[in-house]
Design a protein around this motif. Sequence first.
Motif, PDB file in Angstrom:
ATOM      1  N   LEU A   1       0.837  -1.067   0.040  1.00 31.21           N
ATOM      2  CA  LEU A   1       0.079   0.054   0.044  1.00 31.21           C
ATOM      3  C   LEU A   1       0.908   1.354   0.059  1.00 31.21           C
ATOM      4  CD1 LEU A   1      -2.836  -0.861   2.429  1.00 31.21           C
ATOM      5  CD2 LEU A   1      -2.990  -1.016   0.089  1.00 31.21           C
ATOM      6  N   ILE A   2       0.669   2.255  -1.142  1.00 28.67           N
ATOM      7  CA  ILE A   2       1.574   3.330  -1.158  1.00 28.67           C
ATOM      8  C   ILE A   2       0.541   4.492  -0.873  1.00 28.67           C
ATOM      9  CG2 ILE A   2       2.742   4.883  -2.608  1.00 28.67           C
ATOM     10  CD1 ILE A   2       3.895   1.904  -2.199  1.00 28.67           C
ATOM     11  N   ARG A   3       1.052   5.456   0.260  1.00 35.66           N
ATOM     12  CA  ARG A   3       0.251   6.751   0.404  1.00 35.66           C
ATOM     13  C   ARG A   3       0.516   7.626  -0.680  1.00 35.66           C
ATOM     14  NH1 ARG A   3       1.502  10.890   5.459  1.00 35.66           N
ATOM     15  NH2 ARG A   3      -0.517  12.174   5.115  1.00 35.66           N
ATOM     16  N   VAL A   4      -0.882   8.061  -0.895  1.00 29.26           N
ATOM     17  CA  VAL A   4      -1.022   9.193  -2.109  1.00 29.26           C
ATOM     18  C   VAL A   4      -1.368  10.408  -1.393  1.00 29.26           C
ATOM     19  CG1 VAL A   4      -1.411   7.469  -3.741  1.00 29.26           C
ATOM     20  CG2 VAL A   4      -3.635   8.530  -2.521  1.00 29.26           C
ATOM     21  N   MET A   5      -1.061  11.484  -1.959  1.00 32.37           N
ATOM     22  CA  MET A   5      -1.483  12.974  -1.662  1.00 32.37           C
ATOM     23  C   MET A   5      -1.096  13.146  -0.188  1.00 32.37           C
ATOM     24  SD  MET A   5      -5.082  13.967  -3.682  1.00 32.37           S
ATOM     25  CE  MET A   5      -5.890  12.307  -3.302  1.00 32.37           C
ATOM     26  N   PRO A   6       0.311  12.896   0.188  1.00 31.14           N
ATOM     27  CA  PRO A   6       0.768  13.242   1.679  1.00 31.14           C
ATOM     28  C   PRO A   6       0.084  14.324   2.394  1.00 31.14           C
ATOM     29  CG  PRO A   6       2.469  12.563  -0.075  1.00 31.14           C
ATOM     30  CD  PRO A   6       1.309  13.016  -0.690  1.00 31.14           C
ATOM     31  N   ASP A   7      -0.284  15.283   1.746  1.00 27.50           N
ATOM     32  CA  ASP A   7      -0.980  16.603   2.550  1.00 27.50           C
ATOM     33  C   ASP A   7      -2.421  16.291   3.053  1.00 27.50           C
ATOM     34  OD1 ASP A   7      -1.647  16.322  -0.179  1.00 27.50           O
ATOM     35  OD2 ASP A   7      -1.772  18.844  -0.129  1.00 27.50           O
TER      36      ASP A   7
END
Length: 317
Positions: A266-272
Amino acid sequence: MQEEANAGQTPNSLTYGMDWDKLRIFHAVADAGSLTHAGDTLHLSQSAVSRQIRALEESLNTTLFHRHARGLILTEQGELLFDATRSMSKRLDTAAARIRDSEDEVFGELRVTTTTGFGSLWLAPRLWKLYEEYPDLNIDLMLEERVLDLPMREADVAIRMKEPSQADLVRKKIMSVRMRLYADADYLEKHGSPEKLEDLVDHRLICQNVNSVQVSAGSTLVQEILSYEPPSTLRVNNYYGVLKATQAGLGIGVLPDYVISDFPKLIRVMPDVESNEVPVFLAYPEELRHSKRIAVFRDFVVSEIMEHRKRLKEEQE
């Protein structure tokens, strides 16, 4: 005349001087709603159970159950007595637990309640370590969003995503979580990674239904994301379902950050983009403060959280 005979009698006065065995059988029947099921639990024949209930009704000069084809329903007088026997049962359970906890060994039943997501995704996969050290423990893991009543002994210990409001509880903040956006690596390779919320017009959003029971921070984040009108959504009533759908490549999932170290694809997207901080508390009744089973479970959870944080820090460096 029957109502006059029972007038002014409280559950405690009704049970005073009664045959404890009959009360135990009555409680089992009231709990099961069936003579047959109660008999199975008590290892008695249906006729034996029926005789005991009839004798109890005669001693009280009242009817405790309405009989019908689908089972038994408590009368008003039966409800009064069931309230009393239920209270007695909980007090006996508490006494038994405290007696067992006075021993040096750690064994017996430990009823743990937490949310479906945390319990299935984080806690259950780690419990083998606790069993390895204390093989005689019997853990009853109750996963649901409903907050169980710890002082009334619906559970022994709880892990909840907000500070418990019930009185007479020992509580300890054990961690904080945030809801963030994740996607499977294969999904991102095929569909690309969104850089801002407006890019969700090209993706499917997987999230908890905002109307399902959940922490307000998660619901607020989902409502904000939905305002960007992603063309397709999958809404699930718990994070376990959100995780499985995200892993299957159905879209971008809103998930608690504690899942990431256990699911490296699982990859985090849009870290903000993330929710406000959600505190996680471990709580148990004040009367179980000296329980050895509670102590070893509490220390195990705290130790695992520290190890979890250490792994996350190492992965980020």
